[in-house]
Design a protein around this motif. Structure first.
Motif, short mmCIF file in Angstrom:
data_model
loop_
_atom_site.label_atom_id
_atom_site.label_comp_id
_atom_site.label_asym_id
_atom_site.label_seq_id
_atom_site.Cartn_x
_atom_site.Cartn_y
_atom_site.Cartn_z
N ASN A 20 46.90 43.14 38.55
CA ASN A 20 46.97 41.70 38.82
C ASN A 20 45.61 41.05 38.54
O ASN A 20 44.62 41.73 38.28
N CYS A 58 49.68 41.65 35.48
CA CYS A 58 51.01 41.84 36.06
C CYS A 58 50.98 41.28 37.48
O CYS A 58 50.35 41.86 38.36
N THR A 59 51.62 40.15 37.70
CA THR A 59 51.54 39.48 39.00
C THR A 59 52.15 40.32 40.12
O THR A 59 51.81 40.13 41.27
N GLY A 60 53.05 41.24 39.81
CA GLY A 60 53.68 42.06 40.84
C GLY A 60 52.87 43.27 41.26
O GLY A 60 53.26 43.98 42.19
N ALA A 61 51.75 43.52 40.61
CA ALA A 61 50.91 44.67 40.98
C ALA A 61 50.22 44.40 42.30
O ALA A 61 49.82 43.28 42.59
N PRO A 62 50.05 45.45 43.13
CA PRO A 62 49.39 45.24 44.44
C PRO A 62 47.89 45.02 44.27
O PRO A 62 47.30 45.37 43.25
N THR A 68 46.94 52.14 47.89
CA THR A 68 47.76 51.39 46.93
C THR A 68 47.52 51.91 45.51
O THR A 68 46.58 52.65 45.26
#
Length: 129
Positions: A20, A58-62, A68
């Motif tokens: 992200n 990738c906006t969905g990555a933590p 994590t």
């Protein structure tokens, strides 16, 4: 660098780092220790690179945190499959009761995705120090 060498050579062409924006910003401020103190993240024409490999946001990555997996190195073409289950179709709906003057046209397609080859992706776990 360990993630890059862990990825099998046949998947390295076309691979990219995924993370992200916050993780990219954190890594952009780091350098790896060598004689020239080279930055970990370099930029060419607005595109970020790590070790010469492009970085995709990738906006969905933590976010970075204990336990994590905020960074992945993957050849998405081989790691994930996307398929269409139905032929694209057009459906026309006429609602004579509530909107007799309107005809609604819908595009319909059913898409699905699933992991394809687990060897084509390496997840990098965050460690606490």
């Amino acid at each position: 660098l360990t993630a890059y060498t862990t990825l099998p050579p046949k998947f390295r062409p076309g691979a990219q780092w995924l993370m992200n924006g916050a993780t990219l910003a954190s890594l952009a401020g780091l350098s790896y220790p060598n004689l020239t103190d080279t930055p970990l993240v370099t930029w060419q024409g607005g595109q970020a690179f790590m070790f010469g490999v492009p970085v995709g946001e990738c906006t969905g990555a933590p976010n970075i945190g204990a336990g994590t997996y905020p960074v992945a190195l993957a050849n998405l073409e081989n790691a994930y499959a996307i398929a269409s289950h139905l032929k694209p179709a057009v459906r026309i709906a006429v609602d004579n009761l509530t909107s007799p003057e309107l005809t609604k046209v819908y595009g319909v397609i059913r898409m699905d995705g699933r992991p394809w080859s687990s060897e084509a992706a390496v997840l990098c776990k965050a460690a606490t120090s």
